[in-house]
Structures are given as C-alpha cells and as structure tokens.
Design an enzyme around this catalytic site. Structure first.
Site, PDB file in Angstrom:
ATOM      1  N   ASP A 103     -15.989   5.465  -2.139  1.00  0.00           N
ATOM      2  CA  ASP A 103     -14.495   5.340  -1.657  1.00  0.00           C
ATOM      3  C   ASP A 103     -14.483   5.901  -0.317  1.00  0.00           C
ATOM      4  O   ASP A 103     -15.239   6.862   0.207  1.00  0.00           O
ATOM      5  CB  ASP A 103     -13.439   6.068  -2.730  1.00  0.00           C
TER       6      ASP A 103
ATOM      7  N   GLU B  21      -1.608   5.813  -4.771  1.00  0.00           N
ATOM      8  CA  GLU B  21      -2.571   7.094  -4.940  1.00  0.00           C
ATOM      9  C   GLU B  21      -1.999   8.314  -5.397  1.00  0.00           C
ATOM     10  O   GLU B  21      -0.886   8.446  -6.131  1.00  0.00           O
ATOM     11  CB  GLU B  21      -3.477   7.189  -3.796  1.00  0.00           C
TER      12      GLU B  21
END
Ligand code: GLC
Length: 636
Positions: free
Chosen positions: A323, A515
């Site tokens: 990521d 997020e």
C-alpha cells in the site's frame, strides 16, 4: 525482525489448480527475465505516484508501474486528459531498452471515480445490500470499459474487508460483514473487470485488498498519526477535509484504520482469509497488502501470511503490491524496512514520493545478499507474467474510441438500477412508502437532498470526496422532481416551512471522508441534524428519514419519532435510483449486509452485541402500479 534471505521458489507452491499463465507465456517471461539487469528488475518492482515521476525516469529506470492516488488527477480533469497523461507514460516505457510495458493503476473503487464525468456507482456497502452477484459482474464490466478508456489497466479494487467495528472510516468500502457474501460479490466484480479474458483489450487488473483482516483492528490500536508530526505528513496533507486535523483527531480519526487486529488464527483463516481464496479461484492476479497488523506484526513485513499462506497454501501466482508508503511504516531504518518487506514476499512497492530512495535501497540489499537474487527474480517473474497475461506486450494501448463509454447513458442506467437495488427500507409505518404519485406536495428537507458530493462520499474526484457538484449526475431532489413533478416537491434546505405537509422527507448525510479520516467515536446524528428533524417533525403528518451514510448510524433513540427509515448508503451519481424506489417505480428490495448496532455499547460487533436491525433485514414493497416508469433524471 529481519528474515534471512528467502528463496521464494523454495516455498512449497502447493497450488493444486493449474497455473493462470500458459506454458508459452512462462517461457516468454523466463527468456525476458534472463536478459534483464538488476536495475531493470528493480525498476519493475517500483510504483511511484504520477505527481512524483520526473520526465524521462519511466524509461531511464524502467519503472514497472505508475499510479494516481486518490485525487491524483490531470488538469483539466477529463477522460481525454486522463488518457493523454497515461498514454504518454506508456509510450515512454516503450522507449526503454527492453520495452517492457508500464501498467497504470488507480482507485476505481466505485466506477472510475477520480475522473469528472465518469459514472459513479454506489459504494460497496450499498452494493452489498443488493445481494446480487450478476449486478456486480455488470458493474465490473462497465467500470472496466470506463477505466480502459483512459488507457488504465489496473484498478485497486475490490476491497474484501470485513468491517467488525463500523466506527472505521473504511466500513463503506466493505460489501458486508458476512464473508460468504463478500466472496460472492468480489468474485463477480473480478469477473466483470476481467471480461472475456485477461488478454482482452478491455480487461482491467483487479487488486484484491487489503491483505488481510484490515477490517478487524481494535479501537485505539492505530499508530498511523502522531499529532506532533502532522504538519510534515505529506500523505495526510493531500487529504482536504472541511475540518481541521486536530478536530478530526478529537472525533476519533485514525483510531482504527491501520491498527492491530487481535483475532485468533482460526478467525483469520475462517473469516478474513476466505474472500482471498474465492478471489484467487475467480482468477485474481494481484493482491494489495494491508497497512494494519495482526497480533502486533505489520502485514507489510509478514512472511508467514504473504509467502507461506497467500502464495504457498492458497497458491497465489500473481503479484503482491504494497500500500501507499506501507513499507516505510515497518520501522525507523528504511533499508531494514525494504529488506523485511521484500523478503516477506512483497513484489511491487507503491512508493509514491521517494522512488529513487527505494531503488537505491533495494539495489544495496540485492548486492549485499540481504535480499536474494531468487527473491528479486520471483517478484519480477510474477509482475511480468501478469503484464503478459493482460496482453500488454502486444498493444500496450487501448482503443481511444472507448472514451464514449465514460459516463455513458447505458452505464448511468446501470448505476441507477444498482442504486434502486441497494436501498434498504428499515421502517415503514402505515406504508407511508412508496410516496403517492399524486396528491399533495412532498416536503423535502436538508441540504443533503441536493448535493452530489454528499451522495457520492469519499473516493470521488478527490481522495476524501467533498460536498457540492463534484461531478455530473442527478441529485435525490432532482430525481424526486423528475418522478413527481417539480410542482409537487418543495425543498427546504433548513427544514423551515410556512405550511404543513402530509409527508416530510429528511435527507441526512455523513460528511464525506475516506480511510482513517472517517474513524469516528460517535456515530450518532449531529445537533444540526437533530434540529432539522425537529423542525420537519413539527410541520408534517408523516416523517420519512433517508440516511446517506457509509455505515449504520446510531439512531435507536430517534427512530420511534420517525414513520419510515431508508438506508441509502452512498449511492453515487445516479440519485434518480433513489427516487425510483421512493416513488414506487421500483420496489424496495435491498437487505442489510451489515448488522445495525443498537448503541455505541454494542461496538465493535461481537457475540452479544445488540442490534437495532440485523444483517439480512429489509422490508420489501411492490411496484406502485400508478406510477409507471419514472421519468429520466435531470442531469445537473
Ligand atoms: C491508500 C489506500 C489504498 C489505495 C492506495 C492508493 O492509502 O489504503 O486502498 O488503493 O492508497 O491510493
């Protein structure tokens, strides 16, 4: 802890299923690999963000991929300029010594959502409520056409997260808390993104994420944000939010996301690993690793789970990507982080900013033997095999005629269908819904009834999303006016009215987020929303509440004062789909794919948690015979 150099080929590839790569492709890749220098191999393992890449570096360094992070858009933000930007990078890669094609990646998580004018589908929590794999397959195909139109062949989707604590800001990226439903819907999306075959001209590589148990972290276990270093955090500075970081942190931001999952190995295997098995069986060729930890060990350095479980036991033969800056989080010493992550089985590193630092670090590690050449070769073999499977070594460009697909009427109609099937009717006293197509006017209250950005949520044009006319589409208000006639719909943004109405519809939205910015300790309604409800309650006979939310909200105390409750989730650009169901042109059919907690005390979801509504709940209605087909929504 630094693993000793691991020879990936030594891990038992106990895959019983045939390789996804043909023998001819494997020979092609082996021959190419044999001609590559160490620098070219490491270049293929490197994925910078498009705003960081210096002109000429794609060719000079042989970079394997470039990405757009959330909001990493060209100017102007149009499908054409997206295609020009991506095509130029693909052409530059073609001038490298070995002409290895570049693959561009974006977060197309609910349509090609960074692109203004693209069709914005409902976020996954709404699609989960449809319980309809065929719909997901069609959405995957439509999304692939719009993504491929811009010469992009990699989408960082689907998330197969299983959110256990819905205070998590990524809850809406999960289809469900039921791993079998997640497996079914994710597999269908993967098939849709692939199309007829991986090497078809419009296939798009899915990235199954975030490996593994990203949705099982414990409140307060995240170490992602340090208040003392906020000002220097390049990634968080990208997130444009309507509130200050400190205010958001006080509301719980970054308490869950990227935290530590303390689930047992049995739970990890039976629940959180299950969708990865299904995705691999559906042909997935890329997996993105989670920022989070399991039992205190970061996934980005987890050799057991990446190499022994994912690649070994599950027989995954595609490539694994990190990521965004995920490798950096492994520790203070960057060289140590790189060694640990690559030896754990990471094949490509998403290194948005300092890609040359990564290249230098991995070069040192390879030359010193801290990372074995066989590990490097295994990583590059996987990357090249996937590019070969996608047909990129043939024509690396897609057909520019595909641009007509972006935001097409056909795709918007599909999104409208998905919206209608995603709505969940949770209360309907006196059958107040569907709304009568004739008779007295309807009061629609709240600014959120007429806000495209609010109904799209995060990951829309920008990373966090935001209010306002962010992209072409139809708001819920416009949809209601198209269905009922403008003269029969009175909109009061603040709920004040001079007269009484038989029915008042209040639309309430969460402020868009993505997020950890969306982690919240309090999932109740805001004081402003409570005041709006009171104003409307006082001026209408029947009160219908429609929530635009990325997760169930805590509304148990207010529910008795409401005649009807609809969960519309984050429906995207086609608000007409909401009106179609509210006005009876389409039936309510959606069913919760998450438990709806009774109170904050019932979070996180665990045995004994009380629910206001349970996973699977949803009232159904028949189509209202008097409405006929709803008029087309007026695109704003
Ligand atoms: C983000 C997310 C991931 C996304 C990636 C690229 O931080 O965790 O889901 O695909 O970075 O934008």
């Amino acid at each position: 802890m630094t693993q000793s150099p691991t020879d990936q080929s030594s891990t038992d590839q106990s895959a019983l299923s045939p390789s996804p790569f043909s023998a001819a492709d494997q020979r092609f890749v082996a021959e190419l690999l044999g001609r590559m220098t160490l620098a070219e191999k490491i270049g293929q393992m490197t994925q910078p963000e498009k705003n960081s890449v210096k002109p000429g570096d794609v060719a000079r360094l042989g970079l394997g991929s470039v990405l757009s992070g959330g909001g990493g858009n060209p100017e102007p933000n149009t499908a054409q300029s997206w295609r020009s930007m991506v095509a130029a990078l693909i052409d530059e890669a073609h001038t490298s010594r070995l002409q290895i094609p570049l693959i561009y990646g974006v977060d197309a998580v609910h349509g090609h959502n960074n692109v203004v004018g693209a069709t914005i589908f409902p976020h996954n929590i709404g699609l989960g409520a449809t319980h309809d794999p065929d719909l997901l397959r069609r959405i995957g195909r439509a999304t692939a056409l719009e993504v491929a139109a811009t010469d992009v062949r990699w989408a960082f989707a689907p998330a197969v997260s299983l959110p256990q604590d819905i205070r998590w800001g990524r809850s809406y990226e999960g289809y469900s808390q039921d791993h079998e439903l997640v497996s079914s819907l994710a597999s269908a999306l993967i098939e849709g993104l692939r199309g007829d075959a991986w090497n078809s001209a419009t296939s798009v590589l899915p990235s199954v994420k975030h490996f593994v148990a990203d949705g099982a972290t414990d409140w307060g276990s995240s170490r992602r944000v340090d208040r003392r270093t906020l000002a220097s955090d390049r990634t968080l500075s990208i997130a444009q939010m309507g509130q200050s970081f400190v205010d958001l942190l006080d509301l719980g931001a970054w308490q869950l996301d990227q935290g530590d999952a303390s689930v047992t190995e049995a739970t990890l295997r039976e629940t959180h690993l299950s969708p990865y098995r299904a995705a691999i069986q559906a042909g997935a060729l890329n997996v993105m690793v989670s920022y989070s930890s399991w039992l205190g060990q970061k996934l980005h350095g987890h050799h057991h789970l990446i190499s022994e479980v994912l690649k070994g036991e599950l027989g995954f033969e595609g490539f694994v990507v990190s990521d965004w800056e995920g490798v950096d989080q492994l520790g203070a010493d960057y060289d140590e982080c790189v060694v640990q992550s690559i030896n754990a089985g990471m094949d490509m590193v998403m290194v948005p900013f300092d890609y040359q630092r990564f290249i230098a670090s991995l070069t040192r590690a390879a030359q010193s033997g801290r990372v074995a050449q066989t590990r490097i070769d295994d990583a590059v073999r996987r990357i090249l095999s996937v590019k070969r499977a996608l047909g990129l070594f043939g024509n690396p460009h897609t057909d520019p005629a595909l641009l007509a697909q972006v935001g097409s009427d056909q795709h918007r109609a599909l999104a409208r269908e998905a919206v209608s099937k995603s709505l969940v009717l949770l209360k309907n006293d006196g059958d107040v819904l569907p709304l009568s197509p004739t008779g007295p006017a309807l009061l629609v209250a709240g600014i959120d009834a007429d806000d495209l950005g609010a109904q799209c949520g995060g990951w829309t044009v920008s990373w966090m999303g935001g209010r306002g006319p962010v992209t072409p589409g139809t708001t819920i208000l416009a949809g209601l006016r198209a269905s009922l006639g403008s003269d029969r719909v009175v909109h009061s943004p603040d709920g004040h009215t001079e007269s009484r109405f038989p029915v008042g519809l209040v639309v309430l939205a969460e402020e868009p987020y993505a997020e950890g910015m969306g982690d919240r300790s309090d999932l109740g309604l805001t004081p402003e929303q409570m005041a709006l409800l009171e104003r409307v309650r006082a001026n209408c006979e029947r009160l219908v509440v429609l929530l635009l939310c990325g997760r169930p909200l805590i509304v148990s105390e207010q529910l008795p004062q409401w005649d009807a409750l609809v969960a519309a989730w984050l429906p995207g650009s086609e608000g007409q789909g909401v009106a179609d169901v509210l006005c009876g042109a389409q039936p309510f059919s959606g069913r919760l794919s998450f438990d709806w907690p009774a109170s904050h005390a019932d979070l996180p979801r665990r045995p004994g948690s009380r629910t206001l509504f349970a996973l699977g709940d949803g009232l159904v209605t028949s189509v209202s015979l008097t409405v006929g087909s709803a008029l087309d929504g007026a695109d704003e």
